[in-house]
Design an enzyme around this catalytic site. Sequence first.
Site, mmCIF file in Angstrom:
data_model
loop_
_atom_site.group_PDB
_atom_site.id
_atom_site.type_symbol
_atom_site.label_atom_id
_atom_site.label_comp_id
_atom_site.label_asym_id
_atom_site.label_seq_id
_atom_site.Cartn_x
_atom_site.Cartn_y
_atom_site.Cartn_z
ATOM 1 N N GLU A 1 -3.761 16.254 10.011
ATOM 2 C CA GLU A 1 -4.193 14.855 10.060
ATOM 3 C C GLU A 1 -3.355 14.135 11.089
ATOM 4 O O GLU A 1 -2.157 14.397 11.236
ATOM 5 C CB GLU A 1 -4.002 14.189 8.693
ATOM 6 N N CYS B 1 -6.798 10.396 4.963
ATOM 7 C CA CYS B 1 -7.234 9.002 5.065
ATOM 8 C C CYS B 1 -7.848 8.695 6.423
ATOM 9 O O CYS B 1 -8.719 7.838 6.533
ATOM 10 C CB CYS B 1 -6.057 8.083 4.780
ATOM 11 N N ASN C 1 -12.832 12.195 0.962
ATOM 12 C CA ASN C 1 -11.399 12.462 0.868
ATOM 13 C C ASN C 1 -10.822 11.683 -0.303
ATOM 14 O O ASN C 1 -10.753 10.459 -0.240
ATOM 15 C CB ASN C 1 -10.680 12.029 2.150
ATOM 16 N N GLU C 2 -10.477 12.355 -1.340
ATOM 17 C CA GLU C 2 -9.848 11.779 -2.537
ATOM 18 C C GLU C 2 -10.354 10.370 -2.849
ATOM 19 O O GLU C 2 -9.586 9.464 -3.119
ATOM 20 C CB GLU C 2 -8.313 11.811 -2.429
HETATM 21 O O1 AHR Z 1 -1.369 13.585 3.489
HETATM 22 C C1 AHR Z 1 -1.209 12.214 3.649
HETATM 23 C C2 AHR Z 1 -2.286 11.419 2.923
HETATM 24 O O2 AHR Z 1 -2.211 11.660 1.560
HETATM 25 C C3 AHR Z 1 -3.694 11.767 3.263
HETATM 26 O O3 AHR Z 1 -4.151 11.102 4.369
HETATM 27 C C4 AHR Z 1 -4.458 11.310 2.064
HETATM 28 O O4 AHR Z 1 -5.604 12.078 1.861
HETATM 29 C C5 AHR Z 1 -3.452 11.404 0.956
HETATM 30 O O5 AHR Z 1 -3.364 10.221 0.268
#
Ligand code: AHR
Length: 869
Positions: free
Chosen positions: A264, A466, A593-594
């Site tokens: 990321e 994120c 994503n979560e």
């Molecule tokens: O890994 C860092 C962040 O943690 C990621 O962007 C998110 O998916 C999680 O909250």
Amino acid sequence: MKRLFFLTLTFSILFFIYNNVLASPPDSAYLFSYSTLKNGGRNGLHFAWSLDKKHWFAIGPEHSFLKSDYGAWGSQKRMFDPYLFFGPDGSWHCVWKVNDKDATFAYASSRDLIRWKPQVYPQLDFYGNCLLPVISYNHDNKNYVVSWWSHKGGNEGYYEVSTPDFIHYYSVKELAKEAFLNDRFTVKINNVEERGTIHKVPWSVIEKLINHQKLVSFNQQLYHETTDQDPQRFAGLEKVNANITVNLEDSKSISDKMIGVFFEDINYAADGGLYAELVQNRGFEYSPDDKKGRDPNWNSFYAWHLIGEHAVFSIDTVNPVHPNNPHYAVLRIEKPGALLSNEGFNGIALKAGENYDFSMFARSTTDKKIKVFVRLTDPDGNVVGQTTVNVRSSKWKKISAVIRSEKDLDNGRLELVPQSAGSINLDMVSLFPQNTFKGRKNGLRADLAQLIADINPKFVRFPGGCVAHGDGLDNIYRWKNTIGPLEVRKPQRNIWNYHQSMGLGFYEYFQFCEDIGAEPIPIVAAGVPCQNSSCGGAGQQGGIPLSDMDAYIQDILDLIEWANGDKKTKWGRIRAEAGHPEPFNLKYLGIGNEDLISHVFEERFRLIYNAVKEKYPDIVVIGTVGPFSEGSDYERGWEFAKEIGLPMVDEHYYQPPGWFIHNQDFYDKYDRSGPKVYLGEYAAHLPGRPQNIETALAEALYLTALERNGDVVVMASYAPLLAKESNTQWNPDLIYFNNSEVKPTVGYYIQKLFGQNSGNLYYFSDVNLSDERESVRKRFAVSVVRDGVSNDLIVKMVNLLPAKIEVHLKINGLDEFSSKASCIILAGHPDDTNARPQEKEITVSNNFDHLLPAYSFTVIRIPEIYIKN
Ligand code: AHR
């Protein structure tokens, strides 16, 4: 004296009541629900109970039974004035105020007040705020009614809205003041007055709440165990004997894709990191919005400096190279001598004898050719490499040159030095090492990429996290903005508060995956932005409008065509023209994503999933089950995944080492016939967030449990992967780096050792320890796998104890043999951050002894075993 007497009397009465309750519980009691202003109102919903409505007992003071998830991290997520209502449906319904400004309230429901469904924040069509929300039920039309007081900007009023299900809402109606029934009560708890609702409930309801709170607090103690307490916990423990019997006839197939990476763009992982571009802000597109206006210097001029006199450096947007990159530099030279310098990302790292590709778009606006020296310098201006280019066209033209550096430098500069008076426009000014990973143009920093490749990752998840779902709808990552010529790509604000040039885009991600033999796992937003978004109001409750979803879904289908379609397809051709005629062979696609598993999410997820399934049934879609290992998103996420028949879900959890120690059986209880698990983000977090032997061994312990559960957990990736020193938004990370050095952590070596020593067959083993205490047992783990390609047997052992373990390893089912095996050990003091794996050769047989150092991870690899028939 009198006061003392009354205090003693009161205390005795309370003591009497409490003890009597414990001895002989009542049939029913009063339940008080409330929130406090402690921790800025972020402690959520509390309960207290009473037998007489006078004397109240808090259940774990400040214990949160439900926390508000509304709004952005940090400043928001507050619960005010919760109102609890027991509905005719047998469920508890709770509403609360989220803040003083928004025209919404929060809602959640629960059957038992312990497990709550995902929250809802209705977008209400009125001007005002929702203070003191109250629920009632209209038996005639079977609707719930939420009413509230609004007081905003000098306007005051009372309102109500009806809803059959708390998902769909009728229009907001104004209410007469007298019709607003705010039946909250004030009670005293621990001498503090609190306001909330009172319900008479069976005692069993309260007992469950008390027991739940006790269990949570007991678990918290376990999860916060650290090695600091080891001298007491394991006082006198000198050595443990472990008899391990590996049963080669007792095996199961496990995933051969277990270890991968999650990339990321956080902590400057892309620009200034893995993406090898050396010029910062090459497109002059940095914008104050990237940092939400918090840094006045973060703008188009950032990292650029005009040095010298008789020149002006400004920014313009008229007739740019491409509308996606509207800003460019204007350099007006009255008299030669001045120069424009770029500082890189805190300096430009250069290597003596290496070549660098320089390029820029330029035009001359004074109708004459302008010669420009392009120089590599140290911070004092000493030149270590130079070339000359000419800006002669009045139209934008790409100019390229190669410069060789004569010196090693950590903190070099790129200088553009016009040699005559005139005015030139410059954009996309780039300096790229030719020595990128695998020599790719527009490629990756070789040392960092190699470190990732050395993990032997079987997959790469990208671009987030994120970053994928973004900070508000406008910030959702759009893959189409990241492909094609660099000047056409559309940079955007990074959710981690900096800038994404998109130089590292989907083509580069896919190419990297191919270069390291890893499956690409692109993640697309599920039509909703991050639930913690600070832009656009109530986080992900504002999903992409349904009227725009067709276009959004088409983008996702196009991604699959771009990756897998042949050259004759529209998007396959675009990929081929970019330099990759063969398909990338995409197999997986992550959606979401979560996310908060709200109805807004579910509606959009279904649309995307159905479209992908219909057009590309072979693509394995990976869903999401929220940010934690428990709670409403996790529970509803799983329920939803099963309802729609998802093949796989992505779980995330960052937990203290104690959690990993005490949850090694987390997946042993998972349904083997349900969706598979991709543990997309995890890491052990200690206070202060170090990455040390203690966290690394907790992760190793857990990875052995993942291998044991490799029939259900098919992939796992530590998070985050990369972090540039001095530019971190998140700690710990797996690999730290600066401009010239890479600094893998001890946790990195755990990933690498697992990645390089994975297998596709798991062998069960029996373990007998000389010390049978649970605390000892949970700190030792063994995992035995076979790699079907090499036929090697791999034994991994984790010792998270402060004492050595003498292992007696018996392998049942092997012919008598004696062989040389490789043995790699990573060991150190728990707070050691510099330990490195040591390799040696050992002699093994089907019955051998081996000593494990305290706090260590050991991998024994026995080559080419033959199993008895
Ligand atoms: O890994 C860092 C962040 O943690 C990621 O962007 C998110 O998916 C999680 O909250």
